[in-house]
Design a protein around this motif. Structure first.
Motif, PDB file in Angstrom:
ATOM      1  N   GLY A   1       0.697  -1.327   0.340  1.00  0.00           N
ATOM      2  CA  GLY A   1      -0.049  -0.261   0.398  1.00  0.00           C
ATOM      3  C   GLY A   1       1.106   0.827   0.172  1.00  0.00           C
ATOM      4  O   GLY A   1       2.004   1.115   0.609  1.00  0.00           O
ATOM      5  N   THR A   2       0.627   2.376  -0.820  1.00  0.00           N
ATOM      6  CA  THR A   2       1.608   3.505  -0.887  1.00  0.00           C
ATOM      7  C   THR A   2       0.502   4.777  -0.003  1.00  0.00           C
ATOM      8  O   THR A   2       1.300   5.486   0.614  1.00  0.00           O
ATOM      9  CB  THR A   2       1.679   3.964  -1.764  1.00  0.00           C
ATOM     10  N   ASP A   3      -1.132   4.442   0.184  1.00  0.00           N
ATOM     11  CA  ASP A   3      -1.225   5.631   0.362  1.00  0.00           C
ATOM     12  C   ASP A   3      -2.444   5.386   1.420  1.00  0.00           C
ATOM     13  O   ASP A   3      -2.996   4.663   1.978  1.00  0.00           O
ATOM     14  CB  ASP A   3      -2.539   5.863  -0.586  1.00  0.00           C
ATOM     15  N   ALA A   4      -2.257   6.364   2.258  1.00  0.00           N
ATOM     16  CA  ALA A   4      -3.297   6.129   4.140  1.00  0.00           C
ATOM     17  C   ALA A   4      -2.972   7.653   4.366  1.00  0.00           C
ATOM     18  O   ALA A   4      -2.542   8.511   4.212  1.00  0.00           O
ATOM     19  CB  ALA A   4      -2.376   5.816   4.829  1.00  0.00           C
ATOM     20  N   GLY A   5      -4.468   7.641   5.143  1.00  0.00           N
ATOM     21  CA  GLY A   5      -4.721   8.765   5.947  1.00  0.00           C
ATOM     22  C   GLY A   5      -6.309   9.324   5.494  1.00  0.00           C
ATOM     23  O   GLY A   5      -6.965   8.291   6.115  1.00  0.00           O
ATOM     24  N   TYR A   6      -6.660   9.924   5.227  1.00  0.00           N
ATOM     25  CA  TYR A   6      -7.803  10.640   5.252  1.00  0.00           C
ATOM     26  C   TYR A   6      -8.061  11.875   4.431  1.00  0.00           C
ATOM     27  O   TYR A   6      -7.404  12.887   4.378  1.00  0.00           O
ATOM     28  CB  TYR A   6      -8.929  11.364   7.078  1.00  0.00           C
ATOM     29  N   ILE A   7      -9.808  12.594   4.829  1.00  0.00           N
ATOM     30  CA  ILE A   7      -9.733  13.554   3.936  1.00  0.00           C
ATOM     31  C   ILE A   7      -9.989  14.586   4.841  1.00  0.00           C
ATOM     32  O   ILE A   7     -10.492  14.551   5.456  1.00  0.00           O
ATOM     33  CB  ILE A   7     -10.820  14.057   2.638  1.00  0.00           C
ATOM     34  N   ILE A   8      -9.545  15.455   4.161  1.00  0.00           N
ATOM     35  CA  ILE A   8     -10.115  17.310   5.314  1.00  0.00           C
ATOM     36  C   ILE A   8     -10.386  18.225   3.398  1.00  0.00           C
ATOM     37  O   ILE A   8      -9.183  18.443   2.527  1.00  0.00           O
ATOM     38  CB  ILE A   8      -8.935  18.436   5.753  1.00  0.00           C
ATOM     39  N   GLY A   9     -12.076  18.255   3.409  1.00  0.00           N
ATOM     40  CA  GLY A   9     -12.548  18.797   2.604  1.00  0.00           C
ATOM     41  C   GLY A   9     -13.562  20.082   2.660  1.00  0.00           C
ATOM     42  O   GLY A   9     -13.777  19.960   3.694  1.00  0.00           O
ATOM     43  N   GLY A  10     -13.709  20.638   1.423  1.00  0.00           N
ATOM     44  CA  GLY A  10     -14.604  22.133   2.057  1.00  0.00           C
ATOM     45  C   GLY A  10     -15.642  21.800   1.044  1.00  0.00           C
ATOM     46  O   GLY A  10     -15.241  21.087  -0.387  1.00  0.00           O
ATOM     47  N   ILE A  11     -16.846  22.406   0.911  1.00  0.00           N
ATOM     48  CA  ILE A  11     -17.603  23.023  -0.051  1.00  0.00           C
ATOM     49  C   ILE A  11     -17.958  24.092  -0.036  1.00  0.00           C
ATOM     50  O   ILE A  11     -18.356  24.433   1.330  1.00  0.00           O
ATOM     51  CB  ILE A  11     -18.689  21.334  -0.181  1.00  0.00           C
ATOM     52  N   TYR A  12     -18.652  24.549  -1.108  1.00  0.00           N
ATOM     53  CA  TYR A  12     -18.863  26.040  -1.502  1.00  0.00           C
ATOM     54  C   TYR A  12     -20.527  25.863  -0.600  1.00  0.00           C
ATOM     55  O   TYR A  12     -21.327  25.214  -1.914  1.00  0.00           O
ATOM     56  CB  TYR A  12     -18.497  26.583  -2.565  1.00  0.00           C
ATOM     57  N   ASP A  13     -21.274  27.204  -0.276  1.00  0.00           N
ATOM     58  CA  ASP A  13     -22.684  27.207   0.297  1.00  0.00           C
ATOM     59  C   ASP A  13     -23.904  27.739  -0.842  1.00  0.00           C
ATOM     60  O   ASP A  13     -24.537  26.719  -0.785  1.00  0.00           O
ATOM     61  CB  ASP A  13     -22.865  27.487   1.783  1.00  0.00           C
ATOM     62  N   LYS A  14     -23.044  27.857  -1.485  1.00  0.00           N
ATOM     63  CA  LYS A  14     -23.906  28.769  -2.110  1.00  0.00           C
ATOM     64  C   LYS A  14     -24.050  28.362  -3.983  1.00  0.00           C
ATOM     65  O   LYS A  14     -24.699  28.186  -4.474  1.00  0.00           O
ATOM     66  CB  LYS A  14     -23.533  30.124  -3.067  1.00  0.00           C
ATOM     67  N   ASP A  15     -23.266  26.831  -3.788  1.00  0.00           N
ATOM     68  CA  ASP A  15     -23.361  26.215  -5.464  1.00  0.00           C
ATOM     69  C   ASP A  15     -22.067  24.821  -5.026  1.00  0.00           C
ATOM     70  O   ASP A  15     -20.692  24.891  -4.286  1.00  0.00           O
ATOM     71  CB  ASP A  15     -22.356  26.397  -6.258  1.00  0.00           C
ATOM     72  N   ARG A  16     -23.093  24.039  -4.485  1.00  0.00           N
ATOM     73  CA  ARG A  16     -22.496  22.496  -4.226  1.00  0.00           C
ATOM     74  C   ARG A  16     -22.100  21.656  -4.573  1.00  0.00           C
ATOM     75  O   ARG A  16     -20.989  20.306  -4.144  1.00  0.00           O
ATOM     76  CB  ARG A  16     -23.237  21.776  -2.993  1.00  0.00           C
ATOM     77  N   SER A  17     -21.870  22.625  -6.201  1.00  0.00           N
ATOM     78  CA  SER A  17     -20.739  20.963  -7.005  1.00  0.00           C
ATOM     79  C   SER A  17     -19.686  22.167  -7.001  1.00  0.00           C
ATOM     80  O   SER A  17     -18.841  21.487  -7.588  1.00  0.00           O
ATOM     81  CB  SER A  17     -22.270  21.980  -8.158  1.00  0.00           C
TER      82      SER A  17
END
Length: 339
Positions: free
Chosen positions: A320-336
């Motif tokens: 395996g080469t990847d481990a960890g987790y996601i920290i993400g952000g999403i825009y309120d006015k356009d959830r796409s």
């Protein structure tokens, strides 16, 4: 005449006795002041202390004022209350934060015997808990299945680690006002042990702490529509498919399970069920404006920057080469719009 002293100073930490003295003086003199929660507390206290010193020498009436934004000045919006200090954030500033920040973890597999409880706790403390605590904003913490690898006895080190980790997540959520969502993973791993932490969902601290063991539609953050897809046994595929409407109905989909492009993928640490529902990635993407984030496969990956496997928290597979987790952000006015 009334004069105002405005003090600008560099950050300097106060000792505890100094801080107590400042607060005592504030209370005795009933000073008007504001405190902006994004500022370092020591910096604000230091400003107040030196304004007080200027007042004592000159006798000039005063109040404190801090310019925390080049276009916004907070003056008399908030006052000191004798019994407590209120961390105040001006409403206009709150309105300007038009995004949400979340952390998504999956597949911790606590109890996998080749990773000791002590080693896993050290990794979680250094690379997860401390990181989340330092984030300036954290609106959501999502745990997407397989926190546990197998049944753990109550008096085992793995059980203690499991309960410690959940308690740490709860404390972070309480401090930051985060919504916590925990999703049931592979039945052979979670083994109905989420029932051991359901007391956190029924808390008296107003912490939004949720555990999902069935397919559900829910709402978080006021108006974000979320589809929850745990790894559950269904009699008919239609029990899943009726939710995959391909009309961008949801703002986010959180789940645990297999997708079509990975159905022949094997994992040493995973007990692969003989029959489980396989999700069509195109259907998932077509059903959600925002990100689709899953647990189950022990390798971080994405499809069209829309579907994501969060990957295991620590390396579980040889090679395996990847481990960890996601920290993400999403825009309120356009959830796409998310990252």
């Amino acid at each position: 005449f009334k004069y105002q002293v405005v003090a600008s100073v560099s950050t300097k930490a106060l000792t505890i006795p100094e801080e107590r003295e400042v607060l005592k003086q504030l209370k005795n003199n009933e000073l008007s002041f504001i405190k902006e929660s994004i500022l370092f507390e020591s910096l604000f206290n230091y400003i107040v202390k030196h304004v007080k010193e200027i007042h004592m020498v000159t006798g000039i009436p005063y109040k404190t004022e801090y310019y925390w934004h080049p276009y916004v000045s907070i003056k008399d919006n908030y006052i000191f209350l004798p019994t407590s200090l209120y961390y105040c954030v001006k409403e206009e500033y709150i309105m300007k934060r038009d995004f949400k920040i979340f952390a998504a973890l999956a597949d911790l597999h606590i109890g996998l015997n080749r990773i000791t409880a002590a080693s896993m706790k050290k990794q979680l403390k250094e690379h997860c808990i401390k990181v989340l605590e330092k984030l300036p904003y954290l609106d959501g913490i999502f745990i997407l299945g397989d926190m546990l690898h197998t049944v753990v006895s109550l008096n085992s080190e793995y059980s203690q680690l499991y309960l410690w980790f959940v308690d740490q997540i709860y404390k972070i959520a309480k401090k930051k006002g985060s919504t916590v969502i925990i999703i049931k993973g592979t039945p052979a791993h979670d083994n109905d042990q989420l029932s051991n932490i359901k007391s956190y969902a029924n808390n008296d601290d107003d912490v939004d702490f949720r555990i999902y063991e069935t397919i559900e539609e829910t709402t978080i953050w006021g108006d974000y529509h979320i589809l929850i897809l745990p790894d559950v046994k269904v009699k008919k595929d239609s029990e899943y498919e009726k939710y995959l409407t391909k009309d961008k109905k949801y703002d986010m989909i959180l789940g645990h399970g297999m997708i079509d492009s990975m159905k022949f993928f094997t994992q040493e640490s995973e007990t692969m069920p003989t029959k489980s529902y396989t999700f069509d990635t195109k259907d998932l993407i077509a059903t959600s404006k925002g990100p689709v984030i899953f647990g189950h496969i022990h390798q971080y990956q994405h499809i069209k920057n829309h579907f994501y496997y969060a990957g295991p928290f620590t390396l579980l597979e040889r090679g395996g080469t990847d481990a960890g987790y996601i920290i993400g952000g999403i825009y309120d006015k356009d959830r796409s719009k998310f990252k």
